[in-house]
Design a protein around this motif. Structure first.
Motif, short mmCIF file in Angstrom:
data_model
loop_
_atom_site.label_atom_id
_atom_site.label_comp_id
_atom_site.label_asym_id
_atom_site.label_seq_id
_atom_site.Cartn_x
_atom_site.Cartn_y
_atom_site.Cartn_z
N LYS A 41 0.84 -1.20 0.00
CA LYS A 41 0.00 0.00 0.00
C LYS A 41 0.88 1.26 0.00
CE LYS A 41 -3.94 1.89 2.51
NZ LYS A 41 -4.82 1.69 3.66
N PHE A 98 1.25 4.22 -2.89
CA PHE A 98 1.17 5.67 -2.68
C PHE A 98 2.40 6.37 -3.26
CE2 PHE A 98 -1.44 4.96 1.47
CZ PHE A 98 -2.60 4.74 0.73
N GLU A 148 -6.31 10.58 -7.46
CA GLU A 148 -6.10 9.14 -7.67
C GLU A 148 -6.35 8.31 -6.42
OE1 GLU A 148 -3.12 7.43 -10.07
OE2 GLU A 148 -2.75 9.30 -11.15
N ILE A 149 -5.98 8.84 -5.25
CA ILE A 149 -6.07 8.06 -4.02
C ILE A 149 -7.30 8.44 -3.21
CG2 ILE A 149 -4.89 7.48 -1.85
CD1 ILE A 149 -2.23 8.09 -3.27
N GLN A 169 -7.84 9.73 4.84
CA GLN A 169 -8.75 9.02 3.97
C GLN A 169 -10.17 9.53 4.14
OE1 GLN A 169 -8.25 4.83 4.07
NE2 GLN A 169 -9.42 4.55 2.21
#
Length: 159
Positions: free
Chosen positions: A7, A11, A39-40, A76
């Motif tokens: 992960k 990133f 994108e994230i 997030q």
């Protein structure tokens, strides 16, 4: 030495791709951060570290920029991000009641993400459509002249 997870590496790869898009120019810091955010869904610490290394800008400066702009997130977010305009024009035409309806329906306070990861509620100083206040934005969709009674129907569109 710390070990990077898949992960974390993902990133970092996205950060590298964004920097490469803008030819490693620090003048393009905001577009680089926006690309990573797009994108994230947010700009993680690992991406900021990599961008800092690549464009020679201190991490503290990146964090300052990322937290200054309301369209960038440093943690997030939910699948759907709701931005509530808390500007004076929206406030005087019933904005506070709309925010209360959002908070009650979502069971969230501004800055929080639901435990199921579906919703993030944020506030912003202006969405630029003051003539149709109160205003909310869900993802990229703008809703103007909102009343508290409309909140359930608007949110149902994203179920």
């Amino acid at each position: 030495m710390t070990t990077k997870t898949k992960k974390d590496q993902g990133f970092i790869d996205i950060a590298n791709k964004a920097v490469d898009m803008y030819h490693s120019k620090k003048e393009d810091l905001i577009p680089i951060l926006m690309q990573v955010n797009q994108e994230i869904g947010f700009v993680p610490k690992e991406a900021m570290e990599q961008i800092s290394l690549r464009i020679h800008v201190p991490q503290s400066q990146l964090y300052s920029v990322a937290t200054f702009y309301h369209m960038l997130f440093t943690k997030q977010t939910g699948r759907h991000v709701i931005k509530f305009c808390e500007s004076a024009p929206c406030h005087v035409v019933g904005g506070r009641e709309v925010l209360d309806a959002l908070k009650n329906k979502l069971e969230l306070e501004p800055g929080e993400t639901s435990s199921d990861g579906k919703w993030t509620l944020t506030t912003t100083s202006c969405l630029g459509v003051c003539g149709v206040g109160p205003v909310i934005m869900v993802d990229e969709d703008i809703y103007g002249n909102i009343t508290p009674n409309q909140i359930p129907d608007i949110l149902a569109k994203y179920e």
